[in-house]
Design a protein around this motif. Structure first.
Motif, PDB file in Angstrom:
ATOM      1  N   ALA A 270       0.828  -1.214   0.000  1.00 14.13           N
ATOM      2  CA  ALA A 270       0.000   0.000   0.000  1.00 14.13           C
ATOM      3  C   ALA A 270       0.859   1.259   0.000  1.00 14.13           C
ATOM      4  O   ALA A 270       0.559   2.236  -0.705  1.00 14.13           O
ATOM      5  N   VAL A 271       1.946   1.222   0.763  1.00 18.79           N
ATOM      6  CA  VAL A 271       2.830   2.392   0.840  1.00 18.79           C
ATOM      7  C   VAL A 271       3.494   2.667  -0.498  1.00 18.79           C
ATOM      8  O   VAL A 271       3.693   3.826  -0.886  1.00 18.79           O
ATOM      9  N   GLY A 307      -8.700   9.285 -11.734  1.00 20.17           N
ATOM     10  CA  GLY A 307      -7.357   8.833 -11.369  1.00 20.17           C
ATOM     11  C   GLY A 307      -7.297   8.301  -9.953  1.00 20.17           C
ATOM     12  O   GLY A 307      -6.626   7.290  -9.681  1.00 20.17           O
ATOM     13  N   ILE A 308      -8.016   8.941  -9.024  1.00 18.64           N
ATOM     14  CA  ILE A 308      -8.032   8.477  -7.629  1.00 18.64           C
ATOM     15  C   ILE A 308      -8.670   7.092  -7.537  1.00 18.64           C
ATOM     16  O   ILE A 308      -8.187   6.209  -6.818  1.00 18.64           O
ATOM     17  N   ILE A 309      -9.783   6.895  -8.263  1.00 12.59           N
ATOM     18  CA  ILE A 309     -10.449   5.593  -8.246  1.00 12.59           C
ATOM     19  C   ILE A 309      -9.535   4.512  -8.814  1.00 12.59           C
ATOM     20  O   ILE A 309      -9.488   3.383  -8.312  1.00 12.59           O
ATOM     21  N   THR A 310      -8.795   4.855  -9.860  1.00 12.43           N
ATOM     22  CA  THR A 310      -7.874   3.882 -10.445  1.00 12.43           C
ATOM     23  C   THR A 310      -6.798   3.464  -9.458  1.00 12.43           C
ATOM     24  O   THR A 310      -6.456   2.272  -9.348  1.00 12.43           O
ATOM     25  N   SER A 312      -7.074   3.469  -6.203  1.00  8.17           N
ATOM     26  CA  SER A 312      -7.714   2.623  -5.189  1.00  8.17           C
ATOM     27  C   SER A 312      -7.922   1.201  -5.706  1.00  8.17           C
ATOM     28  O   SER A 312      -7.683   0.223  -4.980  1.00  8.17           O
ATOM     29  N   ALA A 313      -8.354   1.078  -6.955  1.00 12.36           N
ATOM     30  CA  ALA A 313      -8.577  -0.252  -7.522  1.00 12.36           C
ATOM     31  C   ALA A 313      -7.274  -1.042  -7.632  1.00 12.36           C
ATOM     32  O   ALA A 313      -7.226  -2.242  -7.327  1.00 12.36           O
ATOM     33  N   ILE A 314      -6.210  -0.371  -8.047  1.00 17.71           N
ATOM     34  CA  ILE A 314      -4.919  -1.042  -8.139  1.00 17.71           C
ATOM     35  C   ILE A 314      -4.454  -1.497  -6.761  1.00 17.71           C
ATOM     36  O   ILE A 314      -3.948  -2.618  -6.590  1.00 17.71           O
ATOM     37  N   GLY A 315      -4.651  -0.656  -5.751  1.00 13.46           N
ATOM     38  CA  GLY A 315      -4.265  -1.035  -4.403  1.00 13.46           C
ATOM     39  C   GLY A 315      -5.034  -2.247  -3.895  1.00 13.46           C
ATOM     40  O   GLY A 315      -4.461  -3.145  -3.261  1.00 13.46           O
TER      41      GLY A 315
END
Length: 338
Positions: A270-271, A307-310, A312-315
């Motif tokens: 996550a970091v 971009g923020i949602i992307t 979050s999804a990748i994380g």
């Protein structure tokens, strides 16, 4: 008188011998066909035709196997059908909070609860995300971010795990490096970002280096803690079996350290994304952080949220991948309920 008696006895013996010989000859004559019969049956064409295996000779096992496979498939299908309501209920339970958040996000701007200029409805953000995905901007920026993030994360794992095992097991190494680790682990990675940029420039090296620095500490500290808190009973049993130090590490310390170690690895995953986004906002020409920052400056708010949602999804996907790897490596553990 005696000569007559002897002659009679000799004749009786001769008759008995002749009878015995004839009986033996008849026995051999009777047994001979039975001994030669298998050879004849084996060599004769008629016998070969009668004893040759038919094409369907192996069909009974196949015939038995086919119903078995069919029955197994049928049982699996019935089990899946029976579990379907449970699976649907479980999926609905897990997604209920996310669905509620999306509904609130969609309805709050439309109802005037928040200014839709700064928080557009989710449908507008979804349209903006689809537009970025179709013209290739989202894929290009995500590819650049993932390359940097995974490179830094992989280097951090390769460095921090062996170092953590060494520090956790050997007390002299811990005493030597302990004060230095305490100084650096309490220094935030983003606070050192200007230092990395000054020393390494604004290229790829500085961004990967800041990710390595940020990911090292969760992995290192959790690995040290995992090694130091291995069950002493396991160590005593292993030492009683006269295991060498390498075998002790392989068979006892590493398997027992996996759960706590992977806690740090998941935190580092996550970091690696969060720190990279912040690094890409300074002097980057590609990446999700660059996309978010550029959208903010251009006042393209839906693209910014896309971009923020992307990210979050990748994380979420990356964390789930690490969870799967952890379960695979710690499959020896007995569940709490079992």
């Amino acid at each position: 008188m005696s000569s007559t008696t002897g002659t009679t006895a000799e004749k009786a013996d001769a008759t008995h011998a002749t009878t015995t010989t004839d009986a033996a000859n008849r026995t051999e004559t009777v047994q001979a066909p039975s001994l030669t019969k298998p050879a004849e049956s084996a060599t004769s064409p008629e016998a070969g035709t009668s004893t040759a295996p038919t094409p369907g000779a192996s069909s009974p096992p196949d015939a038995r196997r086919a119903p078995s496979l069919t029955a197994r498939v049928r049982r699996t299908a019935l089990r899946t059908v029976r579990r379907l309501p449970y699976l649907l209920l479980k999926g609905a339970t897990k997604s209920a909070a996310i669905v509620a958040l999306l509904l609130l996000w969609e309805s709050a701007p439309r109802a005037g609860l928040v200014d839709r200029t700064f928080l557009p409805p989710f449908s507008e953000v979804a349209d903006a995300w689809w537009g970025l995905a179709t013209d290739g901007q989202l894929a290009d920026n995500a590819r650049a971010s993932l390359a940097r993030s995974f490179s830094g994360f992989g280097i951090a794992v390769a460095v921090a795990v062996p170092l953590g095992l060494l520090i956790g097991w050997y007390r002299p190494v811990a005493d030597l490096l302990g004060p230095l680790l305490e100084v650096f682990r309490n220094t935030a990675a983003l606070a050192l970002l200007p230092v990395f940029v000054l020393l390494l420039g604004i290229g790829e090296t500085s961004k990967i280096s800041i990710v390595v620095y940020a990911c090292t500490w969760p992995i290192l500290l959790n690995t040290i803690s995992a090694v130091r808190h291995v069950d002493p009973t396991l160590l005593k049993l292993a030492k009683s079996m006269d295991l060498s130090a390498p075998r002790l590490f392989q068979k006892v310390i590493l398997p027992a350290s996996v759960p706590v170690m992977f806690t740090g690895i998941r935190l580092a995953g996550a970091v690696s994304i969060l720190v990279l986004v912040a690094a890409e906002m300074i002097g980057a020409k590609a990446g999700l952080g660059y996309l978010i920052n550029a959208s903010q400056y251009n006042f393209a708010i839906p693209q910014m949220y896309a971009g923020i949602i992307t990210i979050s999804a990748i994380g979420v996907v990356f964390n789930q991948f690490l969870v799967t790897v952890e379960r695979r490596l710690s499959s020896w553990r007995v569940p709490a309920g079992g």
